[in-house]
Design a protein around this motif. Structure first.
Motif, mmCIF file in Angstrom:
data_model
loop_
_atom_site.group_PDB
_atom_site.id
_atom_site.type_symbol
_atom_site.label_atom_id
_atom_site.label_comp_id
_atom_site.label_asym_id
_atom_site.label_seq_id
_atom_site.Cartn_x
_atom_site.Cartn_y
_atom_site.Cartn_z
ATOM 1 N N ALA A 104 0.844 -1.188 0.000
ATOM 2 C CA ALA A 104 0.000 0.000 0.000
ATOM 3 C C ALA A 104 0.882 1.241 0.000
ATOM 4 O O ALA A 104 1.925 1.276 0.653
ATOM 5 C CB ALA A 104 -0.912 -0.001 1.219
ATOM 6 N N SER A 105 0.452 2.261 -0.731
ATOM 7 C CA SER A 105 1.222 3.493 -0.759
ATOM 8 C C SER A 105 0.986 4.294 0.518
ATOM 9 O O SER A 105 0.153 3.930 1.354
ATOM 10 C CB SER A 105 0.798 4.325 -1.974
ATOM 11 N N LYS A 106 1.712 5.403 0.657
ATOM 12 C CA LYS A 106 1.539 6.247 1.837
ATOM 13 C C LYS A 106 0.167 6.912 1.858
ATOM 14 O O LYS A 106 -0.269 7.442 2.878
ATOM 15 C CB LYS A 106 2.636 7.309 1.884
ATOM 16 N N ASN A 107 -0.516 6.876 0.733
ATOM 17 C CA ASN A 107 -1.850 7.471 0.638
ATOM 18 C C ASN A 107 -2.962 6.430 0.746
ATOM 19 O O ASN A 107 -4.115 6.723 0.429
ATOM 20 C CB ASN A 107 -1.985 8.222 -0.686
ATOM 21 N N LEU A 108 -2.591 5.221 1.173
ATOM 22 C CA LEU A 108 -3.578 4.147 1.320
ATOM 23 C C LEU A 108 -3.253 3.370 2.591
ATOM 24 O O LEU A 108 -2.135 2.875 2.740
ATOM 25 C CB LEU A 108 -3.525 3.228 0.105
ATOM 26 N N ASP A 109 -4.202 3.302 3.515
ATOM 27 C CA ASP A 109 -3.972 2.572 4.767
ATOM 28 C C ASP A 109 -3.929 1.070 4.486
ATOM 29 O O ASP A 109 -4.876 0.516 3.905
ATOM 30 C CB ASP A 109 -5.095 2.897 5.758
ATOM 31 N N ASN A 110 -2.832 0.420 4.877
ATOM 32 C CA ASN A 110 -2.683 -1.006 4.553
ATOM 33 C C ASN A 110 -3.739 -1.870 5.246
ATOM 34 O O ASN A 110 -4.153 -2.899 4.715
ATOM 35 C CB ASN A 110 -1.274 -1.498 4.880
ATOM 36 N N ARG A 111 -4.216 -1.444 6.420
ATOM 37 C CA ARG A 111 -5.261 -2.218 7.108
ATOM 38 C C ARG A 111 -6.595 -2.095 6.385
ATOM 39 O O ARG A 111 -7.368 -3.053 6.297
ATOM 40 C CB ARG A 111 -5.398 -1.748 8.550
#
Length: 457
Positions: A104-111
């Motif tokens: 996931a990018s820094k603009n997408l929460d991996n959870r």
């Protein structure tokens, strides 16, 4: 996809719009150190995302190419995706190539991404498009085309936080429910132990004196031959597959049916012919069946007249001396002891001599009847509890999917959105977030080099 009007700022996208599903970095065995975490699909419990085991390269001795992953990556099991094997990596490692690491990018929460990949809508999609009949997989093309919902980043984090809390509570509840069948099994074993030792009817009996071997002083030790008839089933000398044996009207009970009968046999899947009956004997209803091969000392009582093979013996009780159900309890509590008499061979078995050597503590018939009544009453209670546990387990299993469905309809964060409008609009909106994700991915994309055309002379 999203029906809640207050969630219309969310975007319905394709997974490939925000992540590079299928893009992996390979690792060969020679690249790994002994302490490298090596993850296989078998290590992940289906649906729950729990790690069943965690092995290193030195323990696995893997010889195949692996996919590298880093802490924070979402690890998606693409083989048989309906098993819902998805985990969040808490450290670096490598995995089978059947697991796709998703970054996931820094603009997408991996959870948020992790929970979406477990969402019922995503599961329905991958189940439908998975290619391969026996071992379906989610291919790269279909993975990139999979549905995805993009919420503002602050709301993604809020949703993930709430799902962490709620689903942890569901896991706790599920763990408690899953432990109950073992508790009920121990309860039944305790009831049987109390029944055959006289403890269950001590008050009813009004006699608290016990002999040196721990049984009520008025119980007598007797063998099977003292209280009924113990006999083998079909003669073992005739081939079991002789076609003349079958095709008639006499029920023929097999070894496996004893173990799966829940204590009573009222029907049969095979039937002996007149010829088969001549090679065997027809045991009457009320006979206690005891297996003496493969699974030792499984028991069941016939509700019908039936024949059975030489791997089963039948005990026909003298109705004036004993109750077949009580004798069943005695054999059931001695199962482990009887198994010890079986030789350590591929096909475990015991013989009639072993059973005939048993000395069984037998109370008066009246007390046997009372013991059976009490045990059946307690077992009926346990069965009711067990049925309710199964129903509750089914509801809890559906609860996770229900919570995920609500989360991605915006139901869990409706009030939060009203309280934090500034976090879901303008520069914080889902549309602005998508633009940043696209710019980030474009900046990371390799620059395509083109050859300069030579100037013409």
């Amino acid at each position: 996809m999203i029906t809640d009007k207050s969630s219309l700022s969310w975007l319905n996208l394709k997974l490939g719009d925000v992540i590079d599903y299928g893009k992996t970095f390979k690792a060969e065995p020679c690249d790994l150190t002994d302490d490298t975490w090596v993850l296989e699909l078998e290590d992940i419990e289906k649906d729950s995302s729990k790690l069943l085991q965690r092995l290193t390269f030195s323990e696995r001795k893997s010889k195949s190419t692996k996919n590298r992953f880093e802490a924070g990556d979402v690890l998606y099991g693409k083989l048989r995706p309906y098993l819902n094997k998805v985990v969040l990596a808490d450290s670096n490692g490598v995995s089978t190539t059947e697991i796709v690491p998703v970054k996931a990018s820094k603009n997408l929460d991996n959870r948020f991404l992790f929970y979406w990949l477990k969402h019922p809508e995503f599961l329905a999609y991958v189940t439908e498009v998975g290619y391969g009949v026996n071992m379906p997989r989610l291919g790269t093309k279909d993975g990139l085309a999979a549905p995805f919902i993009l919420a503002p980043l602050a709301e993604q984090r809020e949703i993930a936080d709430r799902l962490d809390t709620l689903l942890a509570q569901v896991d706790t509840l599920k763990g408690r429910l899953d432990a109950l069948p073992a508790t009920l099994k121990r309860f039944r074993q305790s009831v049987l132990a109390a029944a055959v030792s006289g403890k269950l009817t001590e008050e009813w009996r009004g006699l608290a004196e016990y002999s040196e071997d721990g049984y009520p002083s008025n119980w007598e030790k007797k063998g099977f031959s003292d209280i009924g008839e113990l006999a083998r089933g079909k003669s073992k000398h005739r081939p079991r597959n002789d076609p003349r044996l079958f095709g008639g009207d006499y029920p023929f009970v097999q070894t496996g049916e004893i173990a799966n009968s829940n204590g009573r046999i009222s029907s049969a899947n095979k039937f002996y012919s007149e010829f088969g009956l001549s090679q065997s004997r027809l045991f009457p209803a009320g006979t206690l069946c005891i297996t003496i091969a493969a699974n030792i000392a499984d028991t069941s009582i016939l509700n019908i007249d039936a024949c059975f093979p030489d791997s089963i013996v039948g005990f026909t009780p003298d109705s004036e001396i004993c109750d077949a159900q009580f004798i069943k309890y005695l054999v059931d509590t001695n199962k482990e002891n009887l198994e010890r008499f079986a030789p350590a061979t591929a096909q475990k078995n015991i013989n009639l001599k072993v059973l005939n050597k048993l000395r069984l503590p037998i109370p008066l018939h009246e007390e046997q009847t009372e013991i059976v009544r009490r045990v059946e009453q307690l077992f009926a209670f346990a069965n009711q509890v067990e049925q309710r546990v199964k129903e509750a387990q089914g509801r809890v299993n559906n609860l996770t999917q229900s919570i995920l469905a609500k989360a991605f309809r915006g139901k869990l964060t409706a009030e939060w959105r009203e309280q934090h409008p500034e976090l879901i609009s303008g520069e914080n909106s889902a549309s602005a977030l998508l633009a940043r994700i696209q710019a980030e991915r474009a900046a990371q994309a390799p620059i395509k080099r083109t050859r300069k055309k030579k100037a013409s002379a």
